[in-house]
Scaffold this motif. Structure first.
Motif, PDB file in Angstrom:
ATOM      1  N   ASP A  90       0.827  -1.207   0.000  1.00  0.00           N
ATOM      2  CA  ASP A  90       0.000   0.000   0.000  1.00  0.00           C
ATOM      3  C   ASP A  90       0.865   1.262   0.000  1.00  0.00           C
ATOM      4  O   ASP A  90       0.868   2.063   0.940  1.00  0.00           O
ATOM      5  N   LEU A  91       1.603   1.409  -1.086  1.00  0.00           N
ATOM      6  CA  LEU A  91       2.507   2.535  -1.276  1.00  0.00           C
ATOM      7  C   LEU A  91       1.798   3.879  -1.194  1.00  0.00           C
ATOM      8  O   LEU A  91       2.398   4.885  -0.816  1.00  0.00           O
ATOM      9  N   GLY A  92       0.518   3.914  -1.550  1.00  0.00           N
ATOM     10  CA  GLY A  92      -0.221   5.170  -1.530  1.00  0.00           C
ATOM     11  C   GLY A  92      -0.625   5.623  -0.141  1.00  0.00           C
ATOM     12  O   GLY A  92      -1.161   6.725   0.022  1.00  0.00           O
ATOM     13  N   SER A  93      -0.366   4.816   0.886  1.00  0.00           N
ATOM     14  CA  SER A  93      -0.710   5.156   2.267  1.00  0.00           C
ATOM     15  C   SER A  93       0.514   5.733   2.969  1.00  0.00           C
ATOM     16  O   SER A  93       1.535   5.053   3.107  1.00  0.00           O
ATOM     17  N   SER A  94       0.414   6.975   3.428  1.00  0.00           N
ATOM     18  CA  SER A  94       1.542   7.597   4.125  1.00  0.00           C
ATOM     19  C   SER A  94       1.865   6.839   5.413  1.00  0.00           C
ATOM     20  O   SER A  94       3.030   6.740   5.805  1.00  0.00           O
ATOM     21  N   GLN A  95       0.842   6.301   6.075  1.00  0.00           N
ATOM     22  CA  GLN A  95       1.073   5.523   7.290  1.00  0.00           C
ATOM     23  C   GLN A  95       1.871   4.257   6.990  1.00  0.00           C
ATOM     24  O   GLN A  95       2.788   3.886   7.734  1.00  0.00           O
ATOM     25  N   ALA A  96       1.537   3.585   5.886  1.00  0.00           N
ATOM     26  CA  ALA A  96       2.269   2.375   5.505  1.00  0.00           C
ATOM     27  C   ALA A  96       3.724   2.699   5.171  1.00  0.00           C
ATOM     28  O   ALA A  96       4.633   1.935   5.505  1.00  0.00           O
ATOM     29  N   VAL A  97       3.952   3.838   4.521  1.00  0.00           N
ATOM     30  CA  VAL A  97       5.312   4.258   4.194  1.00  0.00           C
ATOM     31  C   VAL A  97       6.100   4.514   5.478  1.00  0.00           C
ATOM     32  O   VAL A  97       7.259   4.109   5.608  1.00  0.00           O
ATOM     33  N   GLN A  98       5.468   5.186   6.445  1.00  0.00           N
ATOM     34  CA  GLN A  98       6.136   5.472   7.708  1.00  0.00           C
ATOM     35  C   GLN A  98       6.461   4.183   8.471  1.00  0.00           C
ATOM     36  O   GLN A  98       7.527   4.051   9.079  1.00  0.00           O
ATOM     37  N   THR A  99       5.534   3.230   8.439  1.00  0.00           N
ATOM     38  CA  THR A  99       5.776   1.950   9.101  1.00  0.00           C
ATOM     39  C   THR A  99       6.965   1.232   8.478  1.00  0.00           C
ATOM     40  O   THR A  99       7.828   0.683   9.181  1.00  0.00           O
TER      41      THR A  99
ATOM     42  N   TYR B 296       3.829   6.567  -7.300  1.00  0.00           N
ATOM     43  CA  TYR B 296       2.406   6.229  -7.204  1.00  0.00           C
ATOM     44  C   TYR B 296       1.604   7.041  -8.221  1.00  0.00           C
ATOM     45  O   TYR B 296       0.745   6.505  -8.937  1.00  0.00           O
ATOM     46  N   GLU B 297       1.905   8.327  -8.307  1.00  0.00           N
ATOM     47  CA  GLU B 297       1.220   9.188  -9.286  1.00  0.00           C
ATOM     48  C   GLU B 297       1.483   8.693 -10.704  1.00  0.00           C
ATOM     49  O   GLU B 297       0.575   8.665 -11.547  1.00  0.00           O
ATOM     50  N   GLN B 298       2.719   8.266 -10.963  1.00  0.00           N
ATOM     51  CA  GLN B 298       3.071   7.812 -12.307  1.00  0.00           C
ATOM     52  C   GLN B 298       2.388   6.506 -12.676  1.00  0.00           C
ATOM     53  O   GLN B 298       1.893   6.351 -13.795  1.00  0.00           O
ATOM     54  N   ILE B 299       2.322   5.564 -11.748  1.00  0.00           N
ATOM     55  CA  ILE B 299       1.746   4.266 -12.096  1.00  0.00           C
ATOM     56  C   ILE B 299       0.231   4.372 -12.302  1.00  0.00           C
ATOM     57  O   ILE B 299      -0.330   3.715 -13.180  1.00  0.00           O
ATOM     58  N   VAL B 300      -0.426   5.222 -11.530  1.00  0.00           N
ATOM     59  CA  VAL B 300      -1.862   5.441 -11.735  1.00  0.00           C
ATOM     60  C   VAL B 300      -2.104   6.131 -13.075  1.00  0.00           C
ATOM     61  O   VAL B 300      -3.043   5.796 -13.803  1.00  0.00           O
ATOM     62  N   ASP B 301      -1.244   7.091 -13.420  1.00  0.00           N
ATOM     63  CA  ASP B 301      -1.364   7.784 -14.702  1.00  0.00           C
ATOM     64  C   ASP B 301      -1.232   6.805 -15.869  1.00  0.00           C
ATOM     65  O   ASP B 301      -2.003   6.866 -16.833  1.00  0.00           O
ATOM     66  N   ILE B 302      -0.268   5.891 -15.775  1.00  0.00           N
ATOM     67  CA  ILE B 302      -0.094   4.905 -16.840  1.00  0.00           C
ATOM     68  C   ILE B 302      -1.308   3.981 -16.929  1.00  0.00           C
ATOM     69  O   ILE B 302      -1.779   3.632 -18.015  1.00  0.00           O
ATOM     70  N   GLY B 303      -1.842   3.584 -15.769  1.00  0.00           N
ATOM     71  CA  GLY B 303      -3.038   2.755 -15.767  1.00  0.00           C
ATOM     72  C   GLY B 303      -4.212   3.442 -16.446  1.00  0.00           C
ATOM     73  O   GLY B 303      -4.954   2.825 -17.225  1.00  0.00           O
TER      74      GLY B 303
ATOM     75  N   GLN C 274       2.013  -2.090  -4.371  1.00  0.00           N
ATOM     76  CA  GLN C 274       3.062  -2.743  -3.597  1.00  0.00           C
ATOM     77  C   GLN C 274       4.414  -2.302  -4.146  1.00  0.00           C
ATOM     78  O   GLN C 274       4.583  -2.130  -5.362  1.00  0.00           O
ATOM     79  N   PHE C 275       5.354  -2.142  -3.245  1.00  0.00           N
ATOM     80  CA  PHE C 275       6.671  -1.606  -3.573  1.00  0.00           C
ATOM     81  C   PHE C 275       7.706  -2.640  -3.166  1.00  0.00           C
ATOM     82  O   PHE C 275       7.632  -3.197  -2.072  1.00  0.00           O
ATOM     83  N   ARG C 276       8.641  -2.980  -4.053  1.00  0.00           N
ATOM     84  CA  ARG C 276       9.663  -3.966  -3.712  1.00  0.00           C
ATOM     85  C   ARG C 276      11.020  -3.493  -4.221  1.00  0.00           C
ATOM     86  O   ARG C 276      11.151  -3.104  -5.395  1.00  0.00           O
ATOM     87  N   ILE C 277      12.003  -3.480  -3.334  1.00  0.00           N
ATOM     88  CA  ILE C 277      13.355  -3.111  -3.712  1.00  0.00           C
ATOM     89  C   ILE C 277      14.211  -4.378  -3.702  1.00  0.00           C
ATOM     90  O   ILE C 277      14.188  -5.149  -2.747  1.00  0.00           O
TER      91      ILE C 277
END
Length: 315
Positions: free
Chosen positions: A107-116, A139-146, A166-169
């Protein structure tokens, strides 16, 4: 992005058009010809290289440095990055992929999830700032492409509302002994679409063409690679191609990449829009939730698109 990157990407494509993935230039929208190219790339290849995107080059560079430092953390810290859904936390090297490890964020679009995510890894204030900026931009870019993909197929764009990312490094620990072997086995992504910031120095990504041949996707700094997954194929009633791909070890070095996945509906069932259904194109798949489909892939160990056959409507 500077114009010369578009030129480089197109020259690479023109050098051998049979052996290079398509190039989509965001500066060309809303030109109808670029929408056509996007649709054809998604149907025939299931992937394309994105130029003139919205992610600042400086942010891409900073994010790669942060990613490398996080993946170099001690194992006891990386293990604090726990799953929300399967595969969304730390993935240690395994028997199947012994050269690969990854950290994840659901849930990359959630600021709380990013902070966690940042707190799990004891990220510094600078690292948090870079991760937050990158998360917002990608997140803005992937939604735009969709949205653009839906528009290229003649659909409205509201269907993406509420779809989590979902974000994976990723880190590949390539050694002299591993040269010529597989860094990650062939697979399709379970998601709708993926944006990849690939390693700008170390190659290895290979995509499968419709003919079944693996084609190298060589590094092109400043660009992004986009590919479609199983959800896209089901959502489009089989029209879009879910890309089979893998990573090969070409040299003894560390390879790092950053992947962002637009998954699918969070709770409601996914099914093809009525615009894709007619007498010549009957509905192919039963409605299913992303969570159920992801669990099906994992439980059956079907990672290269075969799980879609298990949700196919029997004729």
């Amino acid at each position: 992005m500077t114009p010369n990157l578009s030129v480089i990407a197109r020259e690479n494509q023109q050098r051998n058009s049979e052996m290079a993935i398509p190039v989509i230039d965001l500066n060309q929208f809303p030109d109808s010809e670029e929408y056509k190219k996007l649709r054809e790339a998604s149907e025939e290849w299931g992937c394309f290289r994105l130029v003139n995107h919205k992610i600042p080059l400086t942010l891409m560079s900073e994010m790669k440095m942060v990613v490398r430092s996080l993946l170099d953390l001690p194992m006891e810290i990386k293990k604090k990055n726990t799953d929300v859904i399967a595969g969304s936390g730390y993935m240690a090297p395994s028997k199947v992929n012994p050269l690969y490890e990854a950290l994840g964020l659901y849930d990359l679009g959630s600021s709380q999830a990013v902070q966690t995510f940042c707190s799990q890894l004891d990220a510094s204030s600078y690292q948090r700032e870079v991760i937050e900026k990158y998360a917002g931009a990608i997140y803005e870019q992937i939604v735009d492409i969709g949205h653009k993909l839906a528009e290229s197929l003649g659909l409205k764009t509201g269907f993406l509302n509420g779809w989590p990312c979902q974000f994976r490094i990723n880190k590949y620990n390539f050694t002299p002994e591993s040269v010529g072997s597989c860094g990650v086995q062939m697979h399709t992504d379970s998601s709708f679409l993926t944006i990849l910031q690939d390693d700008e120095n170390v190659g290895g990504l290979e995509v499968m063409s419709k003919s079944g041949a693996f084609i190298p996707v060589d590094p092109c700094p400043g660009t992004l690679v986009v590919n479609l997954g199983d959800i896209a194929k089901a959502w489009s009633n089989g029209r879009l191609l879910n890309l089979k791909h893998r990573v090969q070890c070409r040299e003894a070095t560390i390879r790092v990449s950053i992947a962002t996945f637009l998954l699918g509906p969070k709770e409601e069932a996914l099914e093809a829009p009525p615009e894709f259904i007619d007498s010549e194109h009957p509905r192919l798949y039963v409605p299913f939730t992303y969570d159920d489909f992801r669990k099906l892939r994992i439980s059956k160990k079907l990672h290269a698109g075969e799980a879609l056959e298990l949700v196919r409507i029997k004729s």
